[in-house]
Design a protein around this motif. Sequence first.
Motif, PDB file in Angstrom:
ATOM      1  N   PHE A  35       0.842  -1.185   0.000  1.00 41.66           N
ATOM      2  CA  PHE A  35       0.000   0.000   0.000  1.00 41.66           C
ATOM      3  C   PHE A  35       0.884   1.244   0.000  1.00 41.66           C
ATOM      4  CE2 PHE A  35      -3.210   2.715   2.426  1.00 41.66           C
ATOM      5  CZ  PHE A  35      -3.903   3.037   1.261  1.00 41.66           C
ATOM      6  N   THR A  36       0.864   1.981  -1.092  1.00 39.22           N
ATOM      7  CA  THR A  36       1.755   3.114  -1.288  1.00 39.22           C
ATOM      8  C   THR A  36       1.646   4.149  -0.175  1.00 39.22           C
ATOM      9  OG1 THR A  36       1.568   2.783  -3.675  1.00 39.22           O
ATOM     10  CG2 THR A  36       2.456   4.890  -2.938  1.00 39.22           C
ATOM     11  N   LEU A  37       0.438   4.468   0.248  1.00 34.51           N
ATOM     12  CA  LEU A  37       0.279   5.480   1.291  1.00 34.51           C
ATOM     13  C   LEU A  37       0.950   5.063   2.595  1.00 34.51           C
ATOM     14  CD1 LEU A  37      -3.425   6.541   0.686  1.00 34.51           C
ATOM     15  CD2 LEU A  37      -1.355   7.764   0.036  1.00 34.51           C
ATOM     16  N   GLU A  38       0.872   3.798   2.915  1.00 33.35           N
ATOM     17  CA  GLU A  38       1.509   3.311   4.134  1.00 33.35           C
ATOM     18  C   GLU A  38       3.030   3.355   4.000  1.00 33.35           C
ATOM     19  OE1 GLU A  38       0.978  -0.264   7.353  1.00 33.35           O
ATOM     20  OE2 GLU A  38       0.304  -0.612   5.307  1.00 33.35           O
ATOM     21  N   ILE A  39       3.535   2.984   2.835  1.00 31.10           N
ATOM     22  CA  ILE A  39       4.978   3.022   2.599  1.00 31.10           C
ATOM     23  C   ILE A  39       5.482   4.462   2.687  1.00 31.10           C
ATOM     24  CG2 ILE A  39       6.779   2.619   0.873  1.00 31.10           C
ATOM     25  CD1 ILE A  39       5.046   0.190  -0.052  1.00 31.10           C
ATOM     26  N   ILE A  40       4.736   5.405   2.124  1.00 28.21           N
ATOM     27  CA  ILE A  40       5.119   6.819   2.201  1.00 28.21           C
ATOM     28  C   ILE A  40       5.166   7.280   3.653  1.00 28.21           C
ATOM     29  CG2 ILE A  40       4.309   9.161   1.703  1.00 28.21           C
ATOM     30  CD1 ILE A  40       3.383   8.115  -1.032  1.00 28.21           C
ATOM     31  N   LYS A  41       4.211   6.853   4.453  1.00 27.94           N
ATOM     32  CA  LYS A  41       4.185   7.242   5.867  1.00 27.94           C
ATOM     33  C   LYS A  41       5.471   6.798   6.571  1.00 27.94           C
ATOM     34  CE  LYS A  41       1.974   4.870   8.959  1.00 27.94           C
ATOM     35  NZ  LYS A  41       0.987   4.175   9.768  1.00 27.94           N
ATOM     36  N   SER A  96       1.328  13.860  -0.981  1.00 28.24           N
ATOM     37  CA  SER A  96       2.634  14.249  -0.467  1.00 28.24           C
ATOM     38  C   SER A  96       3.616  14.632  -1.575  1.00 28.24           C
ATOM     39  CB  SER A  96       3.229  13.128   0.375  1.00 28.24           C
ATOM     40  OG  SER A  96       3.409  11.976  -0.410  1.00 28.24           O
ATOM     41  N   GLN A  97       3.267  14.337  -2.830  1.00 24.28           N
ATOM     42  CA  GLN A  97       4.119  14.740  -3.933  1.00 24.28           C
ATOM     43  C   GLN A  97       3.908  16.219  -4.188  1.00 24.28           C
ATOM     44  OE1 GLN A  97       2.575  11.387  -6.531  1.00 24.28           O
ATOM     45  NE2 GLN A  97       4.599  11.738  -7.389  1.00 24.28           N
ATOM     46  N   MET A  98       5.007  16.950  -4.343  1.00 24.64           N
ATOM     47  CA  MET A  98       4.888  18.382  -4.607  1.00 24.64           C
ATOM     48  C   MET A  98       4.337  18.604  -6.008  1.00 24.64           C
ATOM     49  SD  MET A  98       8.267  20.070  -2.908  1.00 24.64           S
ATOM     50  CE  MET A  98       9.416  19.176  -3.915  1.00 24.64           C
ATOM     51  N   HIS A  99       3.386  19.525  -6.123  1.00 22.96           N
ATOM     52  CA  HIS A  99       2.828  19.825  -7.433  1.00 22.96           C
ATOM     53  C   HIS A  99       3.777  20.714  -8.228  1.00 22.96           C
ATOM     54  CE1 HIS A  99       0.040  20.532 -10.626  1.00 22.96           C
ATOM     55  NE2 HIS A  99      -0.045  21.818 -10.353  1.00 22.96           N
ATOM     56  N   LYS A 100       4.275  21.754  -7.599  1.00 24.72           N
ATOM     57  CA  LYS A 100       5.233  22.648  -8.252  1.00 24.72           C
ATOM     58  C   LYS A 100       6.429  22.800  -7.319  1.00 24.72           C
ATOM     59  CE  LYS A 100       1.904  25.210 -10.936  1.00 24.72           C
ATOM     60  NZ  LYS A 100       1.386  26.482 -11.351  1.00 24.72           N
ATOM     61  N   PRO A 101       7.410  21.891  -7.439  1.00 26.57           N
ATOM     62  CA  PRO A 101       8.560  21.973  -6.542  1.00 26.57           C
ATOM     63  C   PRO A 101       9.314  23.289  -6.722  1.00 26.57           C
ATOM     64  CG  PRO A 101       8.902  20.300  -8.228  1.00 26.57           C
ATOM     65  CD  PRO A 101       7.505  20.820  -8.396  1.00 26.57           C
ATOM     66  N   GLU A 102       9.987  23.730  -5.664  1.00 29.44           N
ATOM     67  CA  GLU A 102      10.756  24.968  -5.720  1.00 29.44           C
ATOM     68  C   GLU A 102      11.896  24.869  -6.721  1.00 29.44           C
ATOM     69  OE1 GLU A 102      12.108  26.105  -1.839  1.00 29.44           O
ATOM     70  OE2 GLU A 102      10.184  25.583  -0.943  1.00 29.44           O
ATOM     71  N   TRP A 103      12.480  23.690  -6.846  1.00 32.25           N
ATOM     72  CA  TRP A 103      13.587  23.502  -7.777  1.00 32.25           C
ATOM     73  C   TRP A 103      13.301  22.270  -8.636  1.00 32.25           C
ATOM     74  CZ3 TRP A 103      15.264  18.876  -5.881  1.00 32.25           C
ATOM     75  CH2 TRP A 103      15.140  18.664  -4.510  1.00 32.25           C
ATOM     76  N   PRO A 104      12.466  22.454  -9.653  1.00 23.82           N
ATOM     77  CA  PRO A 104      12.111  21.306 -10.503  1.00 23.82           C
ATOM     78  C   PRO A 104      13.313  20.809 -11.301  1.00 23.82           C
ATOM     79  CG  PRO A 104      11.336  23.326 -11.493  1.00 23.82           C
ATOM     80  CD  PRO A 104      11.877  23.688 -10.137  1.00 23.82           C
ATOM     81  N   MET A 105      13.279  19.519 -11.585  1.00 26.77           N
ATOM     82  CA  MET A 105      14.324  18.926 -12.394  1.00 26.77           C
ATOM     83  C   MET A 105      14.258  19.502 -13.805  1.00 26.77           C
ATOM     84  SD  MET A 105      15.001  14.939 -13.235  1.00 26.77           S
ATOM     85  CE  MET A 105      13.429  14.755 -14.032  1.00 26.77           C
ATOM     86  N   LYS A 106      15.403  19.751 -14.398  1.00 26.98           N
ATOM     87  CA  LYS A 106      15.448  20.291 -15.749  1.00 26.98           C
ATOM     88  C   LYS A 106      15.326  19.138 -16.742  1.00 26.98           C
ATOM     89  CE  LYS A 106      18.176  24.256 -14.472  1.00 26.98           C
ATOM     90  NZ  LYS A 106      19.422  24.978 -14.614  1.00 26.98           N
TER      91      LYS A 106
END
Length: 125
Positions: A35-41, A96-106
């Motif tokens: 369960f992804t949510l549990e693993i993220i926790k 928990s995944q950032m929608h618009k990270p401060e420093w997005p990958m190029k």
Amino acid sequence: MWLRTNPHRRTPDNYLPAKQYSNSVTVRLPHPTSFTLEIIKYAESALKAIFKFGYNYQRVGIMLTDLVPDERLIRLSAVVDKVNKRFGQDKLRMASQMHKPEWPMKPSYLSPRYTNRWEDILVVE
């Protein structure tokens, strides 16, 4: 989970080696899960245990072992993958995944995905 700074990084002002830090932690879940949510926790808890402010981290990694399949979650993951494939990457994602990270990958730094994208397979003529 593990994290580390760049061992080759230099400070911009005097070009001396930057301060270094690395650490790791092993977390054993109380029961098998896929369960992804549990693993993220548990991953967030592990990160809080080893993270220190004031360092420029280069890498963070998680190794998952003993994952157990769950038919209901496999179907849910398939639906999420199908929606994301049809409407675009990350249209559905964990909160928990950032929608618009401060420093997005190029995108220019991305390696071609020869093994999983037809468009990236090299053609020799």
